[in-house]
Design an enzyme around this catalytic site. Structure first.
Site, PDB file in Angstrom:
ATOM      1  CG  PHE A  45      -4.366   2.542  -2.240  1.00  0.00           C
ATOM      2  CD1 PHE A  45      -5.377   3.180  -2.944  1.00  0.00           C
ATOM      3  CD2 PHE A  45      -4.256   2.775  -0.880  1.00  0.00           C
ATOM      4  CE1 PHE A  45      -6.237   4.042  -2.317  1.00  0.00           C
ATOM      5  CE2 PHE A  45      -5.113   3.636  -0.240  1.00  0.00           C
ATOM      6  CZ  PHE A  45      -6.117   4.275  -0.956  1.00  0.00           C
ATOM      7  CG  ASP A 160      -0.438   1.948   8.350  1.00  0.00           C
ATOM      8  OD1 ASP A 160      -1.161   1.732   9.346  1.00  0.00           O
ATOM      9  OD2 ASP A 160      -0.701   1.509   7.216  1.00  0.00           O
TER      10      ASP A 160
HETATM   11  P1  ATP Z   1      -2.254  -1.382   3.501  1.00  0.00           P
HETATM   12  O1  ATP Z   1      -3.434  -1.047   2.691  1.00  0.00           O
HETATM   13  O2  ATP Z   1      -2.570  -2.328   4.653  1.00  0.00           O
HETATM   14  O3  ATP Z   1      -1.483  -0.188   3.952  1.00  0.00           O
HETATM   15  P2  ATP Z   1      -0.345  -1.828   1.365  1.00  0.00           P
HETATM   16  O4  ATP Z   1      -1.105  -1.628   0.107  1.00  0.00           O
HETATM   17  O5  ATP Z   1       0.493  -0.673   1.756  1.00  0.00           O
HETATM   18  O6  ATP Z   1      -1.272  -2.271   2.568  1.00  0.00           O
HETATM   19  P3  ATP Z   1       1.692  -3.692   2.151  1.00  0.00           P
HETATM   20  O7  ATP Z   1       1.286  -3.503   3.585  1.00  0.00           O
HETATM   21  O8  ATP Z   1       3.029  -3.179   1.770  1.00  0.00           O
HETATM   22  O9  ATP Z   1       0.565  -3.107   1.185  1.00  0.00           O
HETATM   23  O10 ATP Z   1       1.587  -5.222   1.782  1.00  0.00           O
HETATM   24  C1  ATP Z   1       0.379  -5.962   1.993  1.00  0.00           C
HETATM   25  C2  ATP Z   1       0.730  -7.342   2.498  1.00  0.00           C
HETATM   26  O11 ATP Z   1       1.534  -8.025   1.503  1.00  0.00           O
HETATM   27  C3  ATP Z   1       1.559  -7.391   3.778  1.00  0.00           C
HETATM   28  O12 ATP Z   1       0.757  -7.343   4.949  1.00  0.00           O
HETATM   29  C4  ATP Z   1       2.271  -8.738   3.636  1.00  0.00           C
HETATM   30  O13 ATP Z   1       1.426  -9.797   4.060  1.00  0.00           O
HETATM   31  C5  ATP Z   1       2.489  -8.855   2.123  1.00  0.00           C
HETATM   32  N1  ATP Z   1       3.842  -8.360   1.766  1.00  0.00           N
HETATM   33  C6  ATP Z   1       4.179  -7.087   1.478  1.00  0.00           C
HETATM   34  N2  ATP Z   1       5.482  -6.974   1.213  1.00  0.00           N
HETATM   35  C7  ATP Z   1       6.007  -8.204   1.345  1.00  0.00           C
HETATM   36  C8  ATP Z   1       7.347  -8.747   1.235  1.00  0.00           C
HETATM   37  N3  ATP Z   1       8.379  -7.963   0.920  1.00  0.00           N
HETATM   38  N4  ATP Z   1       7.519 -10.062   1.464  1.00  0.00           N
HETATM   39  C9  ATP Z   1       6.477 -10.860   1.790  1.00  0.00           C
HETATM   40  N5  ATP Z   1       5.198 -10.409   1.926  1.00  0.00           N
HETATM   41  C10 ATP Z   1       4.955  -9.105   1.709  1.00  0.00           C
END
Ligand code: ATP
Length: 329
Positions: A45, A160
């Site tokens: 998302f 998660d």
């Molecule tokens: P999912 O759909 O897998 O739950 P999400 O939309 O919740 O993902 P995040 O898991 O928070 O998103 O972030 C996706 C990716 O972005 C992480 O796996 C990481 O590789 C990168 N990322 C997120 N936050 C950071 C950060 N603070 N610093 C560096 N990379 C980050």
């Protein structure tokens, strides 16, 4: 506006919000205050960008959500909870979690400005190395355990936990992130656990105990049996991660999510030959179908029994965060 100020006066928050406004007038950031760089990650998302604050030159990871997408997929509560949990953890001062500096929005998007974990996520590292050796597994799973102790003591379930959500900072120590599925345990969830219907529910108390959250490979079996999830669901995921660190792949794998779920429910996984004996024993004590029988769930003080397991013999949990990490970037 009038209604808002009346409400503010009634609950005594008008002075507080005036002070808040004064503070945010100086610090409040918006899109134009940042230079957006490369995409560092993409979730279901959101898109995560590396960005630089124009005023301070500091680097951040900025997570951008499309408002329409969030509304369409009914994820507003999850995004709000993610922000709440990140604020709690940021204010707690723990170094084990990605910090939330601020949030803002423009017409179409919501932005989370977070500390940037320069060395990316653990999955990429693990894949680049095939697997971790035992010292490395002890160290990183030890840090994850510290993060879970901290989180659970604050009454927060992650829900998660997986290598993509374990990031690595400049010093190759972990920073746990992605609280979009997390849950803050409160009276409501305690009532759920005791199987008492919540009088505030407007659907005759027939709300499903669990919504499907998480990622197939790391989902605990209770999710399928609609038993309310508890902290021990994170311990199940923790067991999957210890296995993955040593082998390079998660214990439950198959072509489709459905087949993975079947394997999880049947506890259908195996260890490769010559698997480290202590690690095997630890994993077997975590990957237990009955949530209350997992190692750690009976601990009066979290998670002393896991810390004391023979797999962690020689590891000093009290100095772990100050120890030089075994991996270098
Ligand atoms: P999912 O759909 O897998 O739950 P999400 O939309 O919740 O993902 P995040 O898991 O928070 O998103 O972030 C996706 C990716 O972005 C992480 O796996 C990481 O590789 C990168 N990322 C997120 N936050 C950071 C950060 N603070 N610093 C560096 N990379 C980050």
């Amino acid at each position: 506006e009038t209604t808002r100020s009346v409400v503010a006066q009634l609950d005594g928050s008008d002075q507080r919000s005036a002070n808040d406004k004064m503070a945010t007038r100086v610090h409040k950031r918006k899109v134009d205050d940042f230079i957006f760089g490369k995409v560092v990650g993409e979730g279901s998302f959101s898109t995560v960008y590396l960005a630089k604050d124009k005023h301070t030159g500091r680097q951040y990871a900025i997570k951008a959500y499309e408002k329409l997408h969030i509304l369409k997929e009914r994820k507003s509560d999850d995004v709000r909870r993610e922000k709440d949990v990140m604020n709690i953890l940021t204010n707690s001062g723990s170094s084990l979690f990605v910090r939330l500096s601020c949030t803002f929005q423009d017409r179409g998007r919501l932005f989370f400005v977070m500390s940037y974990a320069k060395n990316g996520d653990m999955l990429s590292f693990l894949n680049s190395m095939d697997s971790f050796d035992i010292t490395c597994t002890q160290f990183y799973s030890g840090e994850i355990l510290l993060a879970l102790e901290y989180l659970h003591n604050l009454n927060i379930q992650h829900r998660d936990l997986k290598p993509e959500n374990i990031l690595l900072d400049d010093n190759m120590h972990i920073k746990l992130t992605d609280f979009g599925c997390s849950k803050i345990n409160n009276l409501e969830s305690e009532m759920e656990t005791l199987n008492i219907s919540n009088p505030n529910e407007n659907n005759n108390g027939k709300e499903r105990a669990n919504s499907f959250v998480g990622t197939a490979q790391y989902i605990s079996p209770e999710i399928f049996y609609e038993i309310p999830t508890s902290f021990s669901s994170d311990l199940w995921a923790f067991g999957c991660i210890v296995y993955q660190m040593i082998t390079g792949y998660p214990p439950f794998r198959c072509r489709t999510d459905y087949l993975i779920f079947r394997k999880i429910m049947n506890l259908d996984y195996s260890f490769p030959d010559e698997f480290h004996e202590d690690a095997k024993d630890l994993i077997e004590k975590l990957l237990v179908l009955e949530p209350n029988k997992r190692l750690g769930t009976e601990d009066a003080k979290r998670y002393t029994s896991i810390r004391a397991h023979s797999f962690y013999k020689g590891l000093n949990f009290d100095t772990l965060l100050k120890t030089k990490a075994p991996l270098s970037c």
